[in-house]
Design a protein around this motif. Structure first.
Motif, PDB file in Angstrom:
ATOM      1  N   TYR A  24       0.834  -1.207   0.000  1.00  0.00           N
ATOM      2  CA  TYR A  24       0.000   0.000   0.000  1.00  0.00           C
ATOM      3  C   TYR A  24       0.868   1.256   0.000  1.00  0.00           C
ATOM      4  N   GLU A  30      -3.067   5.857  -0.660  1.00  0.00           N
ATOM      5  CA  GLU A  30      -4.415   5.994  -1.219  1.00  0.00           C
ATOM      6  C   GLU A  30      -4.387   6.438  -2.682  1.00  0.00           C
ATOM      7  N   VAL A  33      -3.162   3.472  -4.941  1.00  0.00           N
ATOM      8  CA  VAL A  33      -4.130   2.381  -5.024  1.00  0.00           C
ATOM      9  C   VAL A  33      -5.341   2.820  -5.848  1.00  0.00           C
ATOM     10  N   GLN A  70     -11.459   0.178  -2.458  1.00  0.00           N
ATOM     11  CA  GLN A  70     -11.574  -0.125  -1.035  1.00  0.00           C
ATOM     12  C   GLN A  70     -11.003  -1.513  -0.735  1.00  0.00           C
ATOM     13  N   SER A  73      -7.157  -1.477  -1.071  1.00  0.00           N
ATOM     14  CA  SER A  73      -6.554  -0.748   0.042  1.00  0.00           C
ATOM     15  C   SER A  73      -6.187  -1.711   1.172  1.00  0.00           C
ATOM     16  N   GLY A  78      -3.086  -1.488   3.537  1.00  0.00           N
ATOM     17  CA  GLY A  78      -3.544  -0.168   3.960  1.00  0.00           C
ATOM     18  C   GLY A  78      -4.819  -0.287   4.783  1.00  0.00           C
TER      19      GLY A  78
END
Length: 144
Positions: A24, A30, A33, A70, A73, A78
């Protein structure tokens, strides 16, 4: 489950994973990804070789793009965004309503490989992700 952290620990002994050194974080957190998830679905929508794969997805793809981000992640080490919102992924169970063939798994990997080529710069990370995604894609096959 084919967790990327387990695969990387098994295959990448020179770089030990830590909270700051997860796939991650290595992909850019974020932002990285999300870029991978979006590149994946962009590829699916625009590559004429992937129309069979696109056909099994509900359109528009906005909702599935977000769910995939999601999922990735948490899968990459993550925040577990998918689990927090929907519970355990149980990917194979969630896809049982769709006939997933080996050909579709191969198309999925073509899509993912093209998306990674556009978004993942680190060759070693890309190689490990490719291996883990390959295992995951084959795990999803539920029809001859």
């Amino acid at each position: 489950m084919f967790g990327i952290k387990k695969l990387l620990q098994k295959t990448n002994k020179s770089k030990m994973l830590s909270p700051s050194n997860t796939p991650y974080m290595m992909i850019g957190g974020e932002v990285g990804v999300k870029a991978l998830a979006n590149a994946f679905y962009d590829e699916m929508e625009t590559n004429p070789h992937l129309q069979e794969l696109l056909a099994i997805h509900q359109l528009p793809l906005d909702n599935i793009r977000e769910k995939f981000f999601q999922y990735l992640s948490g899968w990459m080490g993550g925040p577990p965004l998918f689990e927090e919102k929907y519970g355990h992924p149980r990917l194979r169970q969630r896809h049982m309503h769709v006939k997933v063939t080996k050909k579709q798994a191969e198309l999925w990997m073509l899509c993912m490989n093209n998306a990674m080529n556009k978004t993942v710069e680190d060759k070693q990370l890309k190689d490990h992700l490719r291996q883990a995604f390959g295992q995951l894609a084959l795990h999803m096959v539920n029809h001859p």
